[in-house]
Design a protein around this motif. Structure first.
Motif, mmCIF file in Angstrom:
data_model
loop_
_atom_site.group_PDB
_atom_site.id
_atom_site.type_symbol
_atom_site.label_atom_id
_atom_site.label_comp_id
_atom_site.label_asym_id
_atom_site.label_seq_id
_atom_site.Cartn_x
_atom_site.Cartn_y
_atom_site.Cartn_z
ATOM 1 N N PHE A 1 85.638 -87.042 -11.117
ATOM 2 C CA PHE A 1 84.830 -88.128 -10.555
ATOM 3 C C PHE A 1 83.340 -88.077 -10.951
ATOM 4 N N PRO A 2 82.648 -86.898 -10.875
ATOM 5 C CA PRO A 2 81.219 -86.876 -11.270
ATOM 6 C C PRO A 2 81.000 -87.317 -12.718
ATOM 7 N N LEU A 3 81.945 -86.940 -13.596
ATOM 8 C CA LEU A 3 81.824 -87.341 -15.000
ATOM 9 C C LEU A 3 81.968 -88.858 -15.148
ATOM 10 N N TYR A 4 82.965 -89.424 -14.431
ATOM 11 C CA TYR A 4 83.142 -90.877 -14.445
ATOM 12 C C TYR A 4 81.880 -91.580 -13.919
ATOM 13 N N PHE A 5 81.356 -91.046 -12.820
ATOM 14 C CA PHE A 5 80.235 -91.677 -12.124
ATOM 15 C C PHE A 5 78.975 -91.704 -13.001
ATOM 16 N N VAL A 6 78.632 -90.528 -13.580
ATOM 17 C CA VAL A 6 77.442 -90.452 -14.433
ATOM 18 C C VAL A 6 77.637 -91.296 -15.700
ATOM 19 N N GLY A 7 78.841 -91.249 -16.261
ATOM 20 C CA GLY A 7 79.134 -92.050 -17.453
ATOM 21 C C GLY A 7 78.981 -93.537 -17.177
ATOM 22 N N LEU A 8 79.454 -93.971 -16.004
ATOM 23 C CA LEU A 8 79.352 -95.378 -15.622
ATOM 24 C C LEU A 8 77.894 -95.802 -15.450
ATOM 25 N N ILE A 9 77.093 -94.928 -14.836
ATOM 26 C CA ILE A 9 75.660 -95.219 -14.652
ATOM 27 C C ILE A 9 74.960 -95.367 -16.000
ATOM 28 N N LEU A 10 75.277 -94.483 -16.940
ATOM 29 C CA LEU A 10 74.648 -94.547 -18.271
ATOM 30 C C LEU A 10 75.021 -95.834 -19.002
ATOM 31 N N ILE A 11 76.307 -96.202 -18.929
ATOM 32 C CA ILE A 11 76.760 -97.434 -19.597
ATOM 33 C C ILE A 11 76.116 -98.659 -18.932
ATOM 34 N N PHE A 12 76.117 -98.662 -17.596
ATOM 35 C CA PHE A 12 75.505 -99.759 -16.844
ATOM 36 C C PHE A 12 74.017 -99.883 -17.185
ATOM 37 N N GLY A 13 73.329 -98.744 -17.216
ATOM 38 C CA GLY A 13 71.896 -98.737 -17.532
ATOM 39 C C GLY A 13 71.615 -99.268 -18.922
ATOM 40 N N HIS A 14 72.512 -98.951 -19.874
ATOM 41 C CA HIS A 14 72.315 -99.412 -21.255
ATOM 42 C C HIS A 14 72.319 -100.934 -21.323
ATOM 43 N N PHE A 15 73.263 -101.565 -20.607
ATOM 44 C CA PHE A 15 73.367 -103.021 -20.660
ATOM 45 C C PHE A 15 72.383 -103.711 -19.724
ATOM 46 N N PHE A 16 72.046 -103.048 -18.595
ATOM 47 C CA PHE A 16 71.225 -103.695 -17.572
ATOM 48 C C PHE A 16 69.731 -103.514 -17.825
ATOM 49 N N PHE A 17 69.350 -102.342 -18.353
ATOM 50 C CA PHE A 17 67.932 -102.058 -18.583
ATOM 51 C C PHE A 17 67.579 -101.959 -20.064
ATOM 52 N N GLY A 18 68.530 -101.512 -20.877
ATOM 53 C CA GLY A 18 68.282 -101.425 -22.318
ATOM 54 C C GLY A 18 67.285 -100.329 -22.687
ATOM 55 N N PRO A 19 67.128 -100.081 -23.978
ATOM 56 C CA PRO A 19 66.249 -98.996 -24.449
ATOM 57 C C PRO A 19 64.819 -99.474 -24.726
ATOM 58 N N LEU A 20 64.249 -100.292 -23.814
ATOM 59 C CA LEU A 20 62.956 -100.917 -24.104
ATOM 60 C C LEU A 20 61.807 -99.918 -24.159
ATOM 61 N N ARG A 21 61.909 -98.808 -23.429
ATOM 62 C CA ARG A 21 60.830 -97.810 -23.479
ATOM 63 C C ARG A 21 60.704 -97.245 -24.895
ATOM 64 N N LEU A 22 61.849 -97.059 -25.568
ATOM 65 C CA LEU A 22 61.831 -96.563 -26.947
ATOM 66 C C LEU A 22 61.154 -97.561 -27.877
ATOM 67 N N ILE A 23 61.392 -98.855 -27.641
ATOM 68 C CA ILE A 23 60.785 -99.896 -28.472
ATOM 69 C C ILE A 23 59.271 -99.833 -28.366
ATOM 70 N N GLN A 24 58.762 -99.677 -27.141
ATOM 71 C CA GLN A 24 57.319 -99.615 -26.919
ATOM 72 C C GLN A 24 56.690 -98.457 -27.690
ATOM 73 N N GLU A 25 57.405 -97.325 -27.719
ATOM 74 C CA GLU A 25 56.901 -96.155 -28.446
ATOM 75 C C GLU A 25 56.788 -96.457 -29.945
ATOM 76 N N TYR A 26 57.803 -97.146 -30.480
ATOM 77 C CA TYR A 26 57.775 -97.505 -31.905
ATOM 78 C C TYR A 26 56.627 -98.472 -32.200
ATOM 79 N N LEU A 27 56.425 -99.457 -31.310
ATOM 80 C CA LEU A 27 55.358 -100.431 -31.513
ATOM 81 C C LEU A 27 53.986 -99.762 -31.481
ATOM 82 N N GLU A 28 53.794 -98.858 -30.523
ATOM 83 C CA GLU A 28 52.514 -98.152 -30.410
ATOM 84 C C GLU A 28 52.238 -97.297 -31.640
ATOM 85 N N ALA A 29 53.326 -96.802 -32.267
ATOM 86 C CA ALA A 29 53.178 -95.990 -33.487
ATOM 87 C C ALA A 29 53.083 -96.856 -34.746
#
Length: 203
Positions: free
Chosen positions: A22-50
């Protein structure tokens, strides 16, 4: 990582039962959900600043379903796409993306002001001074994130007022820009160049 944890969870479930997995399912689900719901925008900002436009574009391209992003995050996504397009001199594409971001509503007033300022600069690139003035005035009213952006807004207004031959207003905006004592080299250079002419004009 989310998918990998889901697979490991499936193996654990097969050999040891559901609850150890169950903990593996739960953390995996949060990561997948976060990818679609929040996306990797913090990484984009780092690239733009550089200044790494290729890296920023790759991260943006990895977001396959922007419609699933949380609304404020989706607004930032379109704004960042607009920034990338603007840096590539694709002014029509930049305007389209920036408008999408503004229509969704920005998470902070200062961010909305910064987007309005960029829209104003885009309008100036297209020589639409009336629209540029409208956007930049809105940007100033809504507030800008720092003195560099604020100074840039006043300088743009100074330029517009000079073009309209409203010299007293132009001088007033110039004084406001200079009083902020910006440090960005491009803005400092603009102030130096304008200062050569601003004292000679009437008003």
């Amino acid at each position: 990582m989310g998918i990998a944890l889901g697979v490991i969870g499936g193996v654990t479930n097969y050999f040891s039962g559901f609850w150890p997995a169950f903990p593996l399912y739960f953390v995996g689900l949060i990561l997948i959900f976060g990818h679609f719901f929040f996306g990797p925008l913090r990484l984009i900002q780092e690239y733009l600043e550089a200044g790494d436009m290729d890296g920023a574009e790759k991260i943006l391209a990895s977001i396959k379903f922007p419609g699933l992003l949380y609304k404020p995050i989706r607004s930032v996504y379109y704004t960042l796409k607009g920034n990338v397009a603007m840096m590539k001199q694709d002014f029509d594409g930049a305007e389209k993306m920036m408008k999408k971001g503004l229509d969704l509503g920005m998470p902070m007033k200062e961010a909305e002001g910064a987007s309005m300022l960029q829209m104003g600069m885009l309008s100036m690139q297209k020589n639409d001074l009336k629209q540029a003035e409208s956007y930049i005035r809105q940007a100033i009213r809504k507030g800008l994130p720092d003195k560099e952006n604020e100074s840039a807004a006043y300088l743009q207004m100074c330029s517009i007022m000079m073009n309209k031959r409203e010299f007293r207003a132009a001088k007033d905006f110039f004084r406001k820009a200079k009083a902020l004592k910006p440090t960005t080299p491009q803005i400092v250079d603009q102030i130096k160049q304008l200062e050569k002419y601003i004292t000679r004009i009437p008003g």
